[in-house]
Design a protein around this motif. Structure first.
Motif, mmCIF file in Angstrom:
data_model
loop_
_atom_site.group_PDB
_atom_site.id
_atom_site.type_symbol
_atom_site.label_atom_id
_atom_site.label_comp_id
_atom_site.label_asym_id
_atom_site.label_seq_id
_atom_site.Cartn_x
_atom_site.Cartn_y
_atom_site.Cartn_z
ATOM 1 N N TYR A 1 0.838 -1.212 0.000
ATOM 2 C CA TYR A 1 0.000 0.000 0.000
ATOM 3 C C TYR A 1 0.867 1.255 0.000
ATOM 4 O O TYR A 1 0.660 2.180 -0.797
ATOM 5 C CB TYR A 1 -0.915 -0.029 1.223
ATOM 6 N N ARG A 2 1.852 1.288 0.895
ATOM 7 C CA ARG A 2 2.728 2.468 1.004
ATOM 8 C C ARG A 2 3.657 2.579 -0.194
ATOM 9 O O ARG A 2 4.013 3.685 -0.605
ATOM 10 C CB ARG A 2 3.525 2.390 2.304
ATOM 11 N N GLN B 1 -1.303 -9.194 -4.248
ATOM 12 C CA GLN B 1 -1.303 -7.936 -3.503
ATOM 13 C C GLN B 1 -2.215 -6.890 -4.143
ATOM 14 O O GLN B 1 -2.210 -5.729 -3.749
ATOM 15 C CB GLN B 1 0.127 -7.375 -3.430
ATOM 16 N N ALA C 1 -6.930 -7.787 4.016
ATOM 17 C CA ALA C 1 -7.210 -6.364 3.799
ATOM 18 C C ALA C 1 -7.654 -5.701 5.099
ATOM 19 O O ALA C 1 -8.339 -6.307 5.918
ATOM 20 C CB ALA C 1 -8.312 -6.204 2.750
ATOM 21 N N HIS D 1 -4.283 -4.010 -2.426
ATOM 22 C CA HIS D 1 -3.667 -2.786 -1.906
ATOM 23 C C HIS D 1 -3.823 -1.602 -2.867
ATOM 24 O O HIS D 1 -3.168 -0.566 -2.685
ATOM 25 C CB HIS D 1 -2.180 -3.014 -1.646
ATOM 26 N N SER E 1 -5.307 6.830 -2.628
ATOM 27 C CA SER E 1 -4.912 7.877 -1.684
ATOM 28 C C SER E 1 -3.733 8.680 -2.202
ATOM 29 O O SER E 1 -3.653 9.903 -1.980
ATOM 30 C CB SER E 1 -4.572 7.252 -0.321
ATOM 31 N N ASP F 1 -8.174 0.512 4.913
ATOM 32 C CA ASP F 1 -7.619 1.427 3.913
ATOM 33 C C ASP F 1 -6.979 0.710 2.746
ATOM 34 O O ASP F 1 -6.252 1.308 1.963
ATOM 35 C CB ASP F 1 -6.597 2.372 4.559
ATOM 36 N N SER F 2 -7.203 -0.603 2.623
ATOM 37 C CA SER F 2 -6.567 -1.353 1.543
ATOM 38 C C SER F 2 -7.228 -1.111 0.214
ATOM 39 O O SER F 2 -8.386 -0.726 0.158
ATOM 40 C CB SER F 2 -6.588 -2.842 1.860
ATOM 41 N N GLY G 1 -5.757 0.594 -2.970
ATOM 42 C CA GLY G 1 -6.096 1.824 -2.264
ATOM 43 C C GLY G 1 -4.918 2.777 -2.139
ATOM 44 O O GLY G 1 -5.103 3.983 -1.979
ATOM 45 N N GLY G 2 -3.698 2.240 -2.225
ATOM 46 C CA GLY G 2 -2.520 3.107 -2.184
ATOM 47 C C GLY G 2 -2.475 4.046 -3.373
ATOM 48 O O GLY G 2 -2.024 5.194 -3.260
#
Length: 444
Positions: free
Chosen positions: A29-30, A102, A440, A105, A111, A443-444, A107-108
């Protein structure tokens, strides 16, 4: 050493530190968030290094980021991405399948693009205001455009602040209302602001319509508007049959649509204010063939769920289409351990992969809380399933249980459906051991 053994063996302290950094601190995600920001920083450097670049592109770049942020959350786009990533053959190396898993993720990207869009809008506003105050003859920015841009920027900042993880968790209902109501208002204001900006800069001999058609900003706004509207096109109030499992859980049965593999649907009593997502469970007949309809399990976990259990609904609002979630990635593996806690059994039953599997379900009083039907469904999916009654046996060490079952069935991966705290703990511990683990969080 076999591929599976390589995936579950972490022998050296240096390798354990690597896994700690990679899967806990620099989680996917990051990494996706950072990749988006690095891309935007590179674009900013290019814009600043070329003096001839028209600064009106600041708004266009902001809208590009905003378009990506919204599209990546669109139901059909999510389903397309999941289907693409989860359709690779099982013959591909585990390392490749592990990375494709993965996908949840994404959502990364959402955002990252959303926050980048806010800063690009801020840069565009700052540039417009600076020109207005210092050299109004260079570009004509009307006062209306400047004022509307300031309002848009303020509302974007409010949405960004409310979406911060700490604020979002503490004031979740307020976050939902702010995100939705301000989002709709912003969409209208950005349309007006872009049209005013085009009017400010169009050639005197050209019409506004001609200028708008040639402007990328308008087409990006069309993409954004269509993406948002598509979900609401499917808004409808549908009948629901409620099966009371206990005083703590109910099962809602719908006939309007079928379950999507590893998917969820959104339901609401007040469609303009709140929505709640639940994993779908397919309906089967006596021949174990899927038939029309799906169901969801609702357990007591807040005001809304408590109200549904106390006063079972007969009709609920739904929107969009059933959308794929993290359970979809289970189909990427030849063998998998599935872990669920509480009502997390719903997503597990919603997509049982056709491979070697082991089900681990931790919940208080499983028969009393969810009924014999759900317990029987668990054993039908996996005759050797491990159902852990936390009232009788206390809280289990899910990591140890998972490792034991991994060895028994030679599992390639673990998928967990639980609350944020448990999910982070189990996924983090298993990844440190070198086990591909997926789960998850909000925020995923």
């Amino acid at each position: 050493m076999s591929e599976r053994e390589q995936s579950v063996t972490v022998s050296s302290p240096r390798l354990r530190v690597f896994h700690e950094l990679r899967y806990r601190i620099f989680m996917v995600y990051r990494r996706l968030f950072s990749l988006v920001w690095l891309t935007n920083i590179a674009i900013l450097i290019v814009v600043l290094s070329i003096p001839s670049t028209d600064r009106k592109w600041l708004t266009t770049i902001a809208l590009i980021n905003l378009s990506i942020a919204i599209l990546i959350r669109q139901d059909f786009v999510i389903n397309l991405i999941y289907t693409t990533c989860c359709s690779i053959p099982l013959s591909w190396p585990l390392a490749v399948r592990r990375r494709m898993a993965q996908v949840y993720h994404l959502g990364g990207i959402h955002s990252g693009c959303a926050t980048a869009a806010v800063l690009w809008f801020a840069g565009s506003f700052g540039y417009s205001l600076g020109v207005k105050l210092s050299d109004p003859r260079q570009y004509h920015f009307s006062s209306a455009t400047i004022c509307l841009s300031a309002i848009v920027l303020f509302m974007l900042l409010a949405m960004t602040v409310s979406a911060h993880p700490m604020i979002r968790k503490k004031y979740h209902n307020a976050f939902e209302a702010i995100h939705r109501l301000l989002g709709w208002t912003l969409l209208v204001l950005v349309w007006v602001q872009v049209m005013l900006s085009l009017e400010d800069h169009k050639a005197s001999q050209q019409s506004l319509g001609y200028t708008a058609v040639r402007s990328p900003d308008m087409w990006l706004l069309i993409i954004i508007t269509t993406s948002i509207a598509t979900s609401w096109v499917f808004l409808k109030r549908v009948p629901v049959e409620t099966e009371v499992l206990s005083q703590h859980a109910i099962q809602l049965h719908f006939q309007y649509t079928n379950a999507v593999r590893g998917g969820f649907l959104r339901v609401s009593e007040r469609p303009l204010l709140e929505w709640h997502s639940f994993a779908t469970i397919p309906v089967t007949n006596n021949d174990e063939k899927c038939v029309k309809g799906c169901s969801v399990i609702v357990s007591r976990a807040g005001d809304w769920t408590s109200r549904q259990i106390s006063k079972p609904p007969t009709r609920l609002w739904v929107r969009g289409v059933p959308t794929m979630g993290v359970m979809r990635v289970a189909s990427l593996f030849r063998s998998v351990v599935l872990i669920g806690t509480g009502s997390g059994i719903g997503p597990l039953l919603g997509h049982i992969p056709s491979c070697r599997l082991r089900l681990i379900w931790s919940t208080p009083h499983p028969e009393q809380t969810f009924g014999n039907g759900i317990v029987e469904s668990v054993y039908e999916a996996d005759p050797d399933a491990l159902i852990w009654d936390t009232r009788k046996n206390g809280r289990p060490n899910l990591v140890e249980l998972a490792c034991e079952e991994i060895e028994k069935i030679e599992a390639e991966a673990v998928v967990i459906i639980s609350n944020e705290t448990v999910t982070r703990l189990v996924v983090g511990e298993l990844e440190r051991k070198g086990v591909p683990a997926f789960g998850a969080v909000w925020d995923s």
